[in-house]
Design a protein around this motif. Structure first.
Motif, PDB file in Angstrom:
ATOM      1  N   GLN A 293       0.801  -1.221   0.000  1.00 35.94           N
ATOM      2  CA  GLN A 293       0.000   0.000   0.000  1.00 35.94           C
ATOM      3  C   GLN A 293       0.836   1.274   0.000  1.00 35.94           C
ATOM      4  O   GLN A 293       0.606   2.186  -0.827  1.00 35.94           O
ATOM      5  N   GLU A 297       0.790   4.108  -3.027  1.00 33.44           N
ATOM      6  CA  GLU A 297       0.400   5.497  -2.755  1.00 33.44           C
ATOM      7  C   GLU A 297       1.472   6.470  -3.233  1.00 33.44           C
ATOM      8  O   GLU A 297       1.153   7.517  -3.808  1.00 33.44           O
ATOM      9  N   VAL A 319       0.227  -0.735  -7.853  1.00 28.99           N
ATOM     10  CA  VAL A 319      -1.199  -0.477  -7.631  1.00 28.99           C
ATOM     11  C   VAL A 319      -2.018  -1.759  -7.763  1.00 28.99           C
ATOM     12  O   VAL A 319      -3.018  -1.946  -7.063  1.00 28.99           O
ATOM     13  N   ASP A 324      -5.595  -1.697  -5.351  1.00 29.39           N
ATOM     14  CA  ASP A 324      -6.143  -0.352  -5.518  1.00 29.39           C
ATOM     15  C   ASP A 324      -6.849  -0.267  -6.878  1.00 29.39           C
ATOM     16  O   ASP A 324      -6.244   0.078  -7.889  1.00 29.39           O
ATOM     17  N   ARG A 325      -8.129  -0.567  -6.893  1.00 28.72           N
ATOM     18  CA  ARG A 325      -8.869  -0.580  -8.161  1.00 28.72           C
ATOM     19  C   ARG A 325      -8.934   0.803  -8.790  1.00 28.72           C
ATOM     20  O   ARG A 325      -8.828   0.935 -10.015  1.00 28.72           O
ATOM     21  N   ASP A 326      -9.113   1.821  -7.969  1.00 30.37           N
ATOM     22  CA  ASP A 326      -9.141   3.184  -8.505  1.00 30.37           C
ATOM     23  C   ASP A 326      -7.782   3.554  -9.092  1.00 30.37           C
ATOM     24  O   ASP A 326      -7.702   4.204 -10.137  1.00 30.37           O
ATOM     25  N   GLY A 327      -6.725   3.139  -8.417  1.00 35.54           N
ATOM     26  CA  GLY A 327      -5.389   3.414  -8.926  1.00 35.54           C
ATOM     27  C   GLY A 327      -5.134   2.719 -10.249  1.00 35.54           C
ATOM     28  O   GLY A 327      -4.534   3.298 -11.162  1.00 35.54           O
TER      29      GLY A 327
END
Length: 444
Positions: A293, A297, A319, A324-327
């Motif tokens: 994580q 980030e 990612v 991190d699906r949005d990433g």
């Protein structure tokens, strides 16, 4: 007009030439802060043209985009002072402008042109060296140094560092025996030469000399750690040996001690190493836990930069494994837009190779191993275009093998492992090959 330590004329005062020498020394040694040294010098001496353009080039080579205000400001200041600059200094500005415009190859050609006339131009030599590394031009990494090495004074303070560069070029060109000899000669001159240590580490990894590599890097760690900008990367090389021997707890302990605390420093090389280390650990059967994580980030701050396809690949690793699906969605959208509307050498490399690699590792992380194979296998011999070293790009081969194994493509896995066993005959590869060969026979 003053002169630098190599005797080359520098437009500006004696203090500026001295600052240039300090910046070059730190740049070659992976120590200090060359950019800050030059920024202080140009603040006191605005006519120091080479200082301005060198700042721009250093920032670009460290991963800033060409439109970053720090880059454009340095380029503008160099242009404002160009009237009193020498032809050599004018060419340095032209190279920096070319890189900022996305013309990486064009910038390298200009630095090489400078070296024809001024073979001891330390900035041009190192800028070209770094650029060839980013482009994956293995033979040029070697030959760029070979062309100028006779002009350098063997008694000079920088000569050992130039030898370290040559050692790395020899290794990337496949001349492993000479690479180790030259690299160890450089280390004998200066045990803190992190790049020479790095060149020898490459040789030991390529020749599957894991036990020797572990001893070499552990014993010399107090020295090469002083090259702070390269310390994580040399630690990454130690991790490669340990992963191959299944010593995952040691890898993670070193990661927590030496890598995780440096993530916030936002060095792209450190972020590359963090993502690659954790990915390779997990390919080998280890568990990175919640370490992904923070890496993801930090990488997402660069999701729209697209300076190198190599960097974007490592964003994808981080990612996707961080879940991190949005990433992942941001990365996919940004790269698609870049391929459609971007320009320059890296855009072309991304369209040709980088995009498929990124799609492949994202598919792998999602558990779609068949798609991962479909995306990676056809371009595996073009991967060199994304740059980096042979050792770094080996991650792609390892991912492809793991995808074949997990997709039940035992024949493909056996073939890829047989190929790997021929060049990296480690015990882990031998066991994997025998398992794949047995599975293939069993299915026959």
């Amino acid at each position: 007009m003053s002169r630098d330590s190599q005797g080359l004329a520098v437009t500006g005062g004696a203090a500026s030439a001295a600052a240039l020498d300090r910046a070059v020394a730190d740049y070659y040694a992976w120590k200090g802060d060359p950019v800050a040294t030059l920024q202080e010098a140009v603040a006191a001496d605005p006519a120091f043209t080479l200082g301005h353009s060198a700042i721009a080039s250093l920032l670009l080579l460290n991963g800033l985009r060409g439109d970053n205000p720090a880059v454009t400001g340095a380029l503008g200041a160099a242009q404002a002072s160009i009237g009193g600059a020498s032809p050599r200094e004018q060419r340095h500005l032209a190279a920096a402008r070319a890189w900022a415009a996305g013309e990486i190859i064009g910038a390298t050609d200009i630095w090489e042109d400078i070296l024809v006339d001024h073979p001891t131009d330390a900035l041009a030599l190192r800028f070209a060296h770094d650029s060839y590394f980013y482009l994956g031009h293995s033979l040029s990494i070697r030959d760029s140094v070979a062309r100028v090495l006779p002009a350098w004074d063997p008694q000079g303070e920088t000569y050992g560092y130039v030898l370290g560069q040559y050692a790395f070029g020899l290794e990337e060109a496949g001349e492993l025996r000479r690479a180790e000899e030259v690299g160890r000669a450089a280390i004998a001159r200066n045990g803190e030469d992190g790049w020479a240590v790095h060149a020898v580490a490459h040789v030991l990894e390529t020749e599957s000399r894991q036990a020797e590599g572990i001893d070499f890097l552990k014993a010399s760690r107090p020295a090469w750690s002083k090259a702070h900008a390269l310390s994580v990367h040399n630690g990454w090389h130690l991790a490669l040996y340990l992963i191959e021997e299944g010593r995952f707890e040691e890898v993670l302990a070193d990661y927590d001690r030496f890598v995780a605390p440096k993530l916030a420093g936002d060095s792209l090389l450190d972020l590359v190493d963090a993502a690659a280390l954790l990915w390779r650990l997990e390919l080998a059967g280890g568990d990175a836990g919640d370490r992904w994580q923070p890496v993801a980030e930090q990488w997402l701050a660069h999701v729209d930069d697209h300076v190198l396809a190599f960097n974007d690949l490592h964003i994808a690793l981080a990612v996707s494994r961080a879940g991190d699906r949005d990433g992942v969605l941001r990365l996919r959208r940004s790269i698609d837009a870049y391929v459609r509307h971007g320009r320059g050498d890296n855009r072309d490399i991304t369209a040709d190779v980088g995009l498929r690699l990124i799609e492949g590792v994202l598919a792998f992380a999602e558990g779609d191993h068949v798609r991962a194979i479909e995306r990676i296998l056809p371009i595996r011999y073009k991967v060199i275009r994304i740059g980096g070293s042979h050792a770094q790009r080996d991650l792609v081969t390892q991912t492809l093998i793991a995808a074949a194994q997990r997709a039940g493509r035992t024949g493909l896995a056996r073939a890829l492992l047989a190929e790997r066993l021929a060049v990296r005959p480690t015990e882990r590869t031998r066991r994997a090959y025998e398992a794949a060969a047995g599975a293939t026979v069993g299915h026959g």
